[in-house]
Design a protein around this motif. Structure first.
Motif, PDB file in Angstrom:
ATOM      1  N   ALA A  71       6.836   3.802 -12.395  1.00 58.12           N
ATOM      2  CA  ALA A  71       6.658   2.500 -12.848  1.00 58.12           C
ATOM      3  C   ALA A  71       7.425   1.668 -11.819  1.00 58.12           C
ATOM      4  N   ALA A  72       8.687   1.757 -11.339  1.00 60.20           N
ATOM      5  CA  ALA A  72       9.363   1.057 -10.441  1.00 60.20           C
ATOM      6  C   ALA A  72       8.507   1.023  -9.361  1.00 60.20           C
ATOM      7  N   TRP A  73       8.184   2.069  -8.764  1.00 59.50           N
ATOM      8  CA  TRP A  73       7.532   1.816  -7.420  1.00 59.50           C
ATOM      9  C   TRP A  73       6.245   1.149  -7.422  1.00 59.50           C
ATOM     10  N   LEU A  74       5.517   1.167  -8.727  1.00 57.98           N
ATOM     11  CA  LEU A  74       4.248   0.345  -9.174  1.00 57.98           C
ATOM     12  C   LEU A  74       4.528  -1.102  -9.164  1.00 57.98           C
ATOM     13  N   ALA A  75       5.845  -1.510  -9.623  1.00 58.20           N
ATOM     14  CA  ALA A  75       6.223  -2.790  -9.716  1.00 58.20           C
ATOM     15  C   ALA A  75       6.499  -3.194  -8.425  1.00 58.20           C
ATOM     16  N   MET A  76       7.076  -2.688  -7.497  1.00 56.93           N
ATOM     17  CA  MET A  76       7.450  -3.060  -6.131  1.00 56.93           C
ATOM     18  C   MET A  76       5.920  -3.404  -5.156  1.00 56.93           C
ATOM     19  N   ALA A  77       5.107  -2.351  -5.500  1.00 56.98           N
ATOM     20  CA  ALA A  77       3.752  -2.363  -5.076  1.00 56.98           C
ATOM     21  C   ALA A  77       3.147  -3.748  -5.543  1.00 56.98           C
ATOM     22  N   VAL A  78       3.087  -4.051  -6.666  1.00 55.21           N
ATOM     23  CA  VAL A  78       2.595  -5.298  -7.208  1.00 55.21           C
ATOM     24  C   VAL A  78       3.117  -6.463  -6.449  1.00 55.21           C
ATOM     25  N   GLY A  79       4.560  -6.405  -6.478  1.00 53.58           N
ATOM     26  CA  GLY A  79       5.285  -7.560  -5.922  1.00 53.58           C
ATOM     27  C   GLY A  79       5.013  -7.652  -4.461  1.00 53.58           C
ATOM     28  N   PHE A  80       4.814  -6.725  -3.477  1.00 54.63           N
ATOM     29  CA  PHE A  80       4.498  -6.870  -2.315  1.00 54.63           C
ATOM     30  C   PHE A  80       3.054  -7.381  -2.118  1.00 54.63           C
ATOM     31  N   LEU A  81       2.299  -6.792  -2.749  1.00 55.47           N
ATOM     32  CA  LEU A  81       0.864  -7.320  -2.626  1.00 55.47           C
ATOM     33  C   LEU A  81       0.616  -8.794  -3.215  1.00 55.47           C
ATOM     34  N   CYS A  82       1.311  -9.220  -4.319  1.00 56.09           N
ATOM     35  CA  CYS A  82       1.166 -10.606  -4.704  1.00 56.09           C
ATOM     36  C   CYS A  82       1.674 -11.398  -3.847  1.00 56.09           C
ATOM     37  N   PHE A  83       2.873 -11.207  -2.953  1.00 55.14           N
ATOM     38  CA  PHE A  83       3.546 -12.105  -2.055  1.00 55.14           C
ATOM     39  C   PHE A  83       2.547 -12.036  -0.750  1.00 55.14           C
ATOM     40  N   ALA A  84       2.086 -10.874  -0.382  1.00 56.08           N
ATOM     41  CA  ALA A  84       0.963 -10.900   0.684  1.00 56.08           C
ATOM     42  C   ALA A  84       0.009 -11.866   0.518  1.00 56.08           C
ATOM     43  N   THR A  85      -0.728 -12.187  -0.770  1.00 49.98           N
ATOM     44  CA  THR A  85      -1.872 -12.837  -0.940  1.00 49.98           C
ATOM     45  C   THR A  85      -1.367 -14.221  -1.388  1.00 49.98           C
ATOM     46  N   ARG A  86      -0.256 -14.410  -1.719  1.00 53.09           N
ATOM     47  CA  ARG A  86       0.239 -15.949  -2.213  1.00 53.09           C
ATOM     48  C   ARG A  86       0.608 -16.979  -0.930  1.00 53.09           C
ATOM     49  N   ILE A 124       0.855  -1.175   0.113  1.00 59.93           N
ATOM     50  CA  ILE A 124       0.118  -0.043  -0.004  1.00 59.93           C
ATOM     51  C   ILE A 124       0.757   1.288  -0.039  1.00 59.93           C
ATOM     52  N   ILE A 125       1.826   1.239   0.730  1.00 59.20           N
ATOM     53  CA  ILE A 125       2.709   2.686   0.955  1.00 59.20           C
ATOM     54  C   ILE A 125       3.701   2.804  -0.563  1.00 59.20           C
ATOM     55  N   THR A 126       4.129   1.553  -1.071  1.00 57.48           N
ATOM     56  CA  THR A 126       4.592   1.762  -2.075  1.00 57.48           C
ATOM     57  C   THR A 126       3.620   2.275  -3.347  1.00 57.48           C
ATOM     58  N   SER A 127       2.563   1.677  -3.456  1.00 56.49           N
ATOM     59  CA  SER A 127       1.806   2.171  -4.211  1.00 56.49           C
ATOM     60  C   SER A 127       1.344   3.812  -4.148  1.00 56.49           C
ATOM     61  N   ILE A 128       1.306   4.196  -3.102  1.00 56.97           N
ATOM     62  CA  ILE A 128       1.151   5.618  -2.589  1.00 56.97           C
ATOM     63  C   ILE A 128       2.294   6.321  -3.468  1.00 56.97           C
ATOM     64  N   PHE A 129       3.312   6.040  -3.155  1.00 59.24           N
ATOM     65  CA  PHE A 129       4.661   6.613  -3.582  1.00 59.24           C
ATOM     66  C   PHE A 129       4.692   6.440  -5.133  1.00 59.24           C
ATOM     67  N   ALA A 130       4.161   5.285  -5.755  1.00 61.65           N
ATOM     68  CA  ALA A 130       4.014   5.149  -7.415  1.00 61.65           C
ATOM     69  C   ALA A 130       3.096   6.239  -7.708  1.00 61.65           C
ATOM     70  N   GLY A 131       1.917   6.454  -6.924  1.00 58.74           N
ATOM     71  CA  GLY A 131       0.835   7.445  -7.475  1.00 58.74           C
ATOM     72  C   GLY A 131       1.672   8.825  -7.627  1.00 58.74           C
TER      73      GLY A 131
END
Length: 148
Positions: free
Chosen positions: A34-49, A15-22
């Protein structure tokens, strides 16, 4: 417990990295956004996997729960039988309706811990209902032909 804390930490980081991406996209820094958004997606994917041991699997295997499921299955079959026994009905059920309900109930009871003797009793009750429905239909047919 540690898995839950780790998942929450990854979720918060996402969530924090997606805010920074925005924010980076807002200030027209596309590459950093784009880099911050990629990290946000990675964090959220690992949080749900991450899969944790579920208590539900142990809960469904307990003997007490099997007894509860058994009681509920028998109750549902009794309610299904009462629904076609003309209780509160204005039109008696036909054989096709009884057979459809029996098939649905059998599919449900296949998944529940119901003993064969109880299944046989339920099947006998449906057979009695089918015979009664056949007799009622033949009686109505006789009355119709007598009127003609």
């Amino acid at each position: 417990m540690i898995d839950k804390i780790f998942r929450w930490a990854l979720f918060c980081a996402g969530i924090i990295t997606s805010i920074f991406a925005g924010y980076m996209f807002y200030i027209d820094n596309i590459a950093a956004g784009a880099a911050w958004l990629a990290m946000a997606v990675g964090f959220l994917c690992f949080a749900t996997r991450i899969k944790t041991e579920t208590v539900e699997e142990v809960y469904y295997d307990s003997e007490e729960n099997n007894r509860d499921l058994h009681d509920m299955a028998v109750l549902i079959s009794d309610i299904a039988l009462m629904s076609v026994k003309n209780i509160g009905r204005t039109i008696p059920p036909d054989i096709k309706e009884i057979e459809e309900l029996e098939n649905k109930l059998n599919n449900f009871l296949n998944l529940m811990p119901v003993e064969k003797t109880e299944r046989a009793e339920i099947s006998e009750e449906f057979d009695r209902l089918k015979e009664r429905s056949k007799r009622n239909a033949s009686g109505r047919a006789i009355l119709r032909s007598a009127r003609l």
